[in-house]
Design an enzyme around this catalytic site. Structure first.
Site, short mmCIF file in Angstrom:
data_model
loop_
_atom_site.label_atom_id
_atom_site.label_comp_id
_atom_site.label_asym_id
_atom_site.label_seq_id
_atom_site.Cartn_x
_atom_site.Cartn_y
_atom_site.Cartn_z
N HIS A 98 -20.49 3.24 14.04
CA HIS A 98 -19.55 2.90 12.97
C HIS A 98 -18.36 3.84 12.87
CE1 HIS A 98 -22.01 -0.16 10.81
NE2 HIS A 98 -23.02 0.51 11.34
N LYS A 127 -10.59 2.06 -1.46
CA LYS A 127 -11.46 2.51 -0.36
C LYS A 127 -11.70 3.99 -0.56
CE LYS A 127 -8.25 1.01 2.59
NZ LYS A 127 -8.99 0.27 3.59
N ARG A 128 -12.63 4.59 0.22
CA ARG A 128 -12.78 6.03 0.11
C ARG A 128 -11.44 6.71 0.35
NH1 ARG A 128 -18.14 8.11 -0.71
NH2 ARG A 128 -17.21 10.12 -0.19
N LYS A 187 -7.09 7.31 6.17
CA LYS A 187 -6.81 6.02 5.51
C LYS A 187 -5.42 6.01 4.88
CE LYS A 187 -11.76 5.26 4.54
NZ LYS A 187 -12.17 3.96 5.13
N THR A 239 -13.88 -3.36 5.92
CA THR A 239 -14.44 -4.62 5.42
C THR A 239 -13.72 -5.02 4.14
OG1 THR A 239 -16.19 -3.25 4.50
CG2 THR A 239 -16.74 -4.55 6.43
N LYS A 294 -12.36 -8.72 2.44
CA LYS A 294 -12.60 -9.19 1.07
C LYS A 294 -11.28 -9.57 0.41
CE LYS A 294 -16.43 -6.01 1.24
NZ LYS A 294 -16.84 -4.62 1.00
C1 NBG Z 1 -17.58 2.92 8.45
C2 NBG Z 1 -16.19 2.73 9.03
C3 NBG Z 1 -15.57 1.46 8.54
C4 NBG Z 1 -16.52 0.30 8.78
C5 NBG Z 1 -17.87 0.60 8.16
C6 NBG Z 1 -18.87 -0.49 8.43
C7 NBG Z 1 -18.94 4.96 8.52
C8 NBG Z 1 -19.57 6.01 9.36
N1 NBG Z 1 -18.20 4.05 9.12
O1 NBG Z 1 -14.36 1.23 9.23
O2 NBG Z 1 -15.38 3.84 8.70
O3 NBG Z 1 -16.00 -0.88 8.24
O4 NBG Z 1 -18.39 1.78 8.70
O5 NBG Z 1 -18.98 -0.74 9.79
O6 NBG Z 1 -19.13 4.98 7.33
#
Ligand code: NBG
Length: 852
Positions: free
Chosen positions: A395, A586-587, A592, A694, A698
């Site tokens: 991820h 988002k975080r 980002k 994601t 949404k």
């Molecule tokens: C996160 C990514 C996102 C991705 C999500 C789900 C982690 C390690 N990775 O881009 O930063 O959408 O995983 O796949 O949290």
């Protein structure tokens, strides 16, 4: 048939039927087939729901209607819904057991399911009955839904993805268990003091959790520490025994997860840690009562708190313990289930286990230990079973997020696993040497152990070597996994690498969050859209229809009004629902680039101040997201957003056009208000950094247009919705690489661009920081000197894309058309599609329908 029918004298022994109680039972025996509407305990009509609700309110919450508080009402409603799920759950479990079905086990350290009640009402198909029942009882269903606390058992996208996948697995009728940790404290609650993030601990279990069922008898021992011993077994074979130092127990807590419109009900099984049975007694016997209690407390601490991501080394040991704890409980549980009807040679035929990132990667070594040391299999067949069992999803490519553990720490906590990892590594590197003779660098690169001042175990390598399938989470990310992070592994085993683009569930993110869009969709696409999101395509022919566009616009406006009200309640800031809602949630992270968004806001501020006659498209900039508690730069970005907002929102010359909001404590629950209300979705990470994203999906599903880079799933979203319906800007991932390789010099970009200079200057002037000229220096210095995420390089094209956004929003016909086409073309980003892909390419599992 009762035993009585055997006739008198069938047995000389007194039968249970002779007990007086059976006489009573006889008279009230329930007929075998109870008509649906008479099954009042689990009936689905408003009358049955009401009766069950009042029963639960009294018999579970011990409250009469007139003294019940909102929380009591919520609990009673939750139990009423849960009762209906339990019956389906029991039936599902029986079929799965009897048919010995192949089962997916999703191993994830994080789950962010969001509140359950609304989602379960939808999946059961009883929203209308529940609403009617509530009205009849003089209650407001919305108010009851709002009362549910959120299980914050994850940080962000990765945990929410796991929850979407659990929803889709059940909906696609795939037997599945989600395994994880029952953190007592989930992700912290974010509050803001003078624009600074302050974390409060999250006590989500404080008032009880009606969705979970504790299985106190289902508990496994998990060991730590100690040493290993070699011995010869009864057959003369050399074996190894782990003599651990500490043991804890993992107790299962199960939450049923229902599919949408089907009876299939899977479970999320989360492990709660408690003290092992034995050692407190021993300590007690030695008179060390406090020592015993202390050990108990330490064992309980294991599942106490979720670690925020983006944290540096702090507290790592406990995190490794958490990972091993939940993985060991889960594998022991799977083995127990399998041994009920088969032997371990077929374990991989029964289970497809997915490693959600490297957090559960220790599973590779643990399954080997269980198979070889505990169950006596030889190494080779055990290895084959292990590799056939696991798949690994990567991820992230961010180096700081790739897990490695110091060998010393690992060896102290898990001495036997360290030996197993060495053995796996030795055999694996032998294979590498055979395939690539005379390439020692490759061997060193691929080793499970990184050499250096502190030797470390590379968990991504362990997961890769121990899995038969490895996948990334968006097309571009999967290519980068193959060409960078795991290139050497791809050279060796190209057939093991796949892409499975992430998806999101349309049930939660459309049906539950956006009631007005649902009305439109059901009318235009038929009720099946929530189950087969490709039906969203049926919106397309209406994209140019003026009346439809108007209706679409009204839907969006209603969502914006709902959000505006919530913003006012939470922040006191007024935003005009007619303004363009430009949202980034988002975080908070430098990659980002929330601060790129802020640079743009400051540039607009300066333009208005310089030219009082300027007219701009009115915009409300809305931010939300948590920063890791120790990530100072991310916290400074939050402060910057507030600081700019404070000045912008208070200046009558500027606030005619602009408002800036930081929406506190963004989570799954708040997301329901946010995604439907967006006109513009900010997906502006540096190309190559966001694995998928994601939130981007949404937003777009809800008809927001995206301003974004060619990063993660943005690339595929743009292809799906049409390039003309997406505001693209920024360097490509290749250009980013080239710029960095050529010695990127942000200072020169800054000097050459008058607008950038003016923006940074005003940040240094103290205007946004009540005279403090240094407050934002760490941020501005980083941008001017290093700018690792290339904000300055992307700024001009970002600004140009924003100008295009402005122009497009001035033309409502064009904007509505683009918005409708976005929603219409997002069907491929349903998590049902992702799960179908996993089933077909990685798990090889089939649906097992449970009769309704
Ligand atoms: C996160 C990514 C996102 C991705 C999500 C789900 C982690 C390690 N990775 O881009 O930063 O959408 O995983 O796949 O949290």
């Amino acid at each position: 048939m009762s035993a009585r029918s055997d006739g008198p004298g069938a047995s000389a022994k007194p039968l249970m039927e002779d007990h007086p109680i059976s006489k009573i039972a006889e008279k009230t025996r329930v007929p075998a087939a109870i008509p649906e509407d008479e099954r009042t305990r689990t009936g689905m009509q408003p009358e049955a729901l009401k009766r069950a609700f009042l029963d639960n309110l009294f018999y579970v919450q011990a409250r009469f209607r007139d003294v019940a508080g909102l929380h009591d009402l919520y609990m009673a409603a939750a139990y009423t819904v849960r009762d209906r799920m339990l019956e389906r759950w029991a039936r599902t479990a029986a079929v799965y057991r009897d048919e010995r079905v192949r089962t997916v086990c999703y191993l994830s350290a994080e789950y962010l399911p969001g509140p359950h009640l609304g989602n379960n009402l939808i999946n059961l198909g009883i929203v209308d009955s529940a609403r009617q029942g509530a009205i009849d009882l003089g209650m407001d269903l919305a108010e009851i839904l709002e009362e549910e606390p959120e299980p914050g058992l994850g940080n962000g996208g990765l945990g929410r993805l796991a929850a979407c996948y659990m929803d889709s697995l059940a909906t696609l009728q795939i037997p599945a268990i989600g395994y994880g940790i029952r953190y007592e404290h989930g992700i912290f609650q974010q509050t803001l003091e003078d624009g600074w993030q302050v974390e409060l601990s999250d006590l989500w279990l404080r008032h009880g959790n009606p969705w979970e069922i504790p299985r106190t008898r289902l508990c496994y021992v998990v060991n730590f520490g100690g040493h290993t011993e070699r011995y010869t077994d009864d057959y003369g074979c050399h074996q190894v025994r782990w003599v651990p130092g500490v043991e804890v127990c993992g107790v299962a807590y199960d939450t049923p997860i229902m599919g949408f419109g089907v009876a299939n009900t899977n479970m999320l099984r989360l492990w709660h840690s408690t003290a092992g049975q034995s050692f407190d007694f021993q300590a007690f016997n030695r008179g060390n009562y406090y020592g015993a209690v202390q050990a108990k407390i330490e064992a309980k601490n294991l599942s106490r708190v979720l670690y925020p991501n983006d944290e540096l080394d702090a507290g790592k040991e406990l995190r490794l313990k958490q990972q091993y704890f939940f993985v060991s409980c889960s594998l022991q549980d799977m083995i127990r289930l399998h041994l009920q009807s088969a032997t371990l040679e077929t374990f991989h035929e029964k289970f497809a286990a997915q490693l959600n990132d490297t957090h559960p990667a220790i599973a590779v070594a643990e399954l080997m230990r269980l198979l070889v040391d505990v169950h006596g299999l030889a190494w080779e067949p055990a290895w084959e079973i292990t590799r056939q069992t696991f798949g690994y999803t990567n991820h992230t490519l961010l180096p700081e997020a790739l897990e490695t553990w110091p060998v010393d720490l690992f060896g102290t906590l898990l001495p036997r696993h360290l030996e197993i990892i060495y053995e796996i590594n030795q055999r694996f590197l032998e294979e590498v040497r055979l395939r690539f003779p005379e390439d020692p660098d490759r061997v060193a690169r691929m080793s499970l152990i990184a050499e250096g001042a502190t030797r470390r175990i590379r968990m991504a390598h362990l997961a890769t070597v121990g899995s038969h399938a490895i996948n990334g989470v968006a097309a571009m990310h999967s290519e980068l996994v193959k060409s960078t992070l795991l290139k050497d592994f791809h050279d060796l085993w190209p057939e093991r690498f796949h892409n499975i683009t992430n998806g999101v569930t349309p049930r939660r993110f459309l049906q539950l969050s956006n009631p007005d869009i649902c009305g439109i969709l059901t009318e235009v696409a038929g009720p099946g859209w929530a189950r087969d999101a490709n039906n969203l395509k049926k919106l397309e022919p209406h994209a140019d229809d003026a009346a439809f566009q108007e209706r679409w616009g009204r839907m969006k406006l209603a969502a914006k009004e709902r959000l505006a009200k919530r913003i006012q309640d939470r922040t006191g800031i007024l935003v005009d629902p007619q303004s363009l809602f430009d949202i980034q949630v988002k975080r908070i992270h430098e990659y980002k680039r929330q601060h790129l968004n802020v640079l743009h806001i400051v540039s607009l501020y300066l333009r208005i101040k310089q030219n009082p006659n300027l007219t701009l498209t009115p915009r409300s900039f809305i931010f939300g997201g948590k920063a890791a508690p120790s990530y100072a730069m991310a916290k400074l970005i939050i402060k910057l957003i507030h600081a700019v907002g404070e000045v912008v929102n208070a200046d009558p010359q500027v606030n005619r056009f602009l408002r800036v909001v930081f929406y506190p404590n963004f989570n799954v629950k708040e997301a329901a208000y946010i995604y439907p209300a967006a006109d513009l979705s900010e997906q502006i990470s540096t190309a190559g950094k966001e694995a998928s994203g994601t939130g981007n999906m949404k937003f777009s599903m809800n008809g927001a247009l995206t301003i974004g880079t060619l990063d993660g799933a943005n690339v595929e979203i743009r292809d799906a919705v049409g390039h003309e319906n997406f505001f693209l800007f920024g360097l490509t991932q290749e250009q980013v690489g080239a710029a960095l390789a050529a010695g990127y010099r942000p200072w020169e970009l800054y000097c050459d661009n008058a607008e950038l200079r003016a923006i940074i200057e005003v940040l240094h002037s103290g205007l946004f920081s009540r005279g403090d000229k240094d407050l934002f220096r760490p941020l501005t210095n980083s941008l001017m000197q290093h700018d690792p995420y290339l904000l300055l390089a992307d700024y001009p094209s970002y600004r140009e894309a924003q100008a295009q956004v402005d122009r497009s929003f001035q033309d409502p016909t064009r904007w509505q058309r683009m918005s409708i086409l976005n929603a219409a073309r997002m069907g491929g980003f349903s998590s049902d599609r992702s799960i179908q892909d996993y089933c077909d390419t990685i798990w090889k599992v089939q649906p097992v329908p449970i009769p309704n």
